[in-house]
Design a protein around this motif. Structure first.
Motif, short mmCIF file in Angstrom:
data_model
loop_
_atom_site.label_atom_id
_atom_site.label_comp_id
_atom_site.label_asym_id
_atom_site.label_seq_id
_atom_site.Cartn_x
_atom_site.Cartn_y
_atom_site.Cartn_z
N ASN A 44 32.63 39.12 38.20
CA ASN A 44 33.95 39.64 38.55
C ASN A 44 35.08 38.72 38.11
N ILE A 51 47.10 45.61 30.98
CA ILE A 51 45.91 45.98 31.75
C ILE A 51 46.21 47.23 32.58
N ILE A 101 39.32 49.61 30.19
CA ILE A 101 38.89 48.34 30.78
C ILE A 101 37.37 48.26 30.71
N ARG A 121 40.03 38.27 29.36
CA ARG A 121 40.54 37.42 30.44
C ARG A 121 39.36 36.87 31.23
N SER A 146 35.59 38.01 34.89
CA SER A 146 35.96 38.36 33.53
C SER A 146 36.39 39.81 33.45
N LEU A 147 37.35 40.07 32.55
CA LEU A 147 37.83 41.43 32.34
C LEU A 147 38.22 41.57 30.87
N TYR A 148 37.95 42.76 30.31
CA TYR A 148 38.27 43.01 28.90
C TYR A 148 39.03 44.33 28.80
N VAL A 149 39.99 44.37 27.90
CA VAL A 149 40.75 45.59 27.64
C VAL A 149 40.61 45.92 26.16
N ARG A 187 34.15 45.86 32.14
CA ARG A 187 33.81 44.80 33.08
C ARG A 187 32.30 44.56 33.07
#
Length: 372
Positions: free
Chosen positions: A361, A254, A354, A184, A363-366, A356
């Protein structure tokens, strides 16, 4: 049609448009690029019926006209011409050929009727806004690796682009997932995008857009409806159908209860994952992360290759645990970390993690774990 054009200018434009053309076509005209010469310019167009690219470039036109030519062959010829060449293009209507001359080289390419070339109507595109090229590049790069290639879940075969209100701000957000990992990314919401519908831009269009905007510094002008998207910049127009489907509620994926925090130097971690995963089996690419206070041990084992492990000093103090991941997925994510540190927010060995970037801040990945 008769014109003269710089080889480098023609080559760059052909490289852009020919990549849309599929190598295998059941409809012959779709293997061709449409050429339209008129008043000092040459316009090239290629399409696969879902995606179309049009580019207008300068040319010395002595006779206006249109023609078509086999896209890949045309590109290969121009690519192999000497640098600095002047290319002469002329149509021979009786022989249905396009004559290409450069120095002592002469080529005759078979053409198809221009009236057979499909005209894609973009229809009404009521939502318009502009994005800085740098912002669009970043959003695509942070998410495209997670696009699914599984055709049965076609609604995951692209990037979901939509507007959101979060943390007191308004953002344009992009999300991609293949069920194993989620990416994301977001940027400030451009003026004009406030009421845009959520749309899914297909993988091929995303990859073509990313190639086209690689060098541009101009703003990208975006127009869209709930079925089509169009981008304009640098004399290029890319138009694509959107995926007709509903993107899943990604927010549910998430986790919000993860409480174990691992902070690690991103580049050192990626290099260690790459080394240790050399041992893991080609099929699973699995790697185990063993966590204890201040320490991370990466390990991999396979019946064919043996075993490997490497220990790293990390910032971690939340109790011992072991968790497995697909090493390629880990590397895909860490390659997008622009800051020095990557932060992993974990729960247990069977729950999503998660990831990071401490310097980003937006972007975020799971990442889903796997058994190892």
């Amino acid at each position: 049609m008769k014109l003269t054009i710089e080889r480098s200018v023609l080559l760059k434009s052909l490289a852009h448009v020919q990549s849309v053309v599929e190598r295998r076509n059941t409809i012959p005209i779709l293997a061709n690029v449409l050429l339209d010469a008129n008043e000092g310019s040459l316009t090239l167009t290629a399409t696969d019926m879902d995606l179309a690219i049009t580019e207008k470039i300068e040319a010395d036109v002595s006779q206006s006209g249109t023609s078509t030519a086999p896209a890949h062959t045309f590109y290969d010829i121009v690519r192999k011409l000497p640098e600095g060449s002047q290319v002469d293009l002329e149509t021979d209507a009786e022989a249905a050929q396009l004559i290409l001359k450069a120095g002592r080289s002469r080529f005759s390419l078979s053409t198809l009727p221009t009236e057979d070339f499909p005209v894609l109507s973009s229809g009404d595109l009521p939502f318009t806004f502009s994005l800085q090229a740098e912002e669009l590049r970043a959003v695509i790069d942070r998410t495209r690796f997670a696009i699914s290639t599984e055709e049965t879940r076609y609604y995951l075969n692209g990037i979901y682009i939509h507007s959101v209100e979060a943390e007191g701000g308004h953002y344009l957000r992009a999300v991609a997932t293949d069920g194993h990992r989620l990416a994301r990314a977001e940027t400030n919401l451009p003026e004009g995008a406030e009421s845009m519908p959520g749309v899914i831009a297909p993988r091929k269009a995303i990859l073509e857009i990313r190639k086209l905007i690689d060098e541009t510094k101009d703003d990208i002008f975006v127009s869209l409806s709930d079925t089509r998207i169009r981008l304009e910049f640098d004399g290029i127009v890319l138009s694509s159908k959107l995926i007709d489907g509903t993107f899943p509620d990604y927010e549910r994926v998430i986790p919000t209860e993860n409480d174990k925090i691992l902070s690690v130097d991103s580049s050192i971690f990626a290099a260690a994952v790459d080394r240790v995963s050399t041992i893991s089996s080609e099929k699973s690419r699995s790697i185990k992360l063993g966590l204890s206070s201040g320490s991370l041990t990466l390990s991999a084992t396979s019946n064919e290759n043996g075993s490997a492990n490497e220990e790293l000093e990390v910032s971690y103090s939340d109790g011992d645990m072991e968790i497995g991941f697909n090493s390629r997925y880990l590397l895909d994510i860490t390659s997008q970390i622009i800051g020095e540190k990557a932060q992993f927010i974990l729960a247990d060995a069977s729950s999503p993690t998660i990831v990071r970037d401490t310097n980003d801040n937006r972007s975020l990945y799971v990442l889903m774990p796997m058994r190892v």
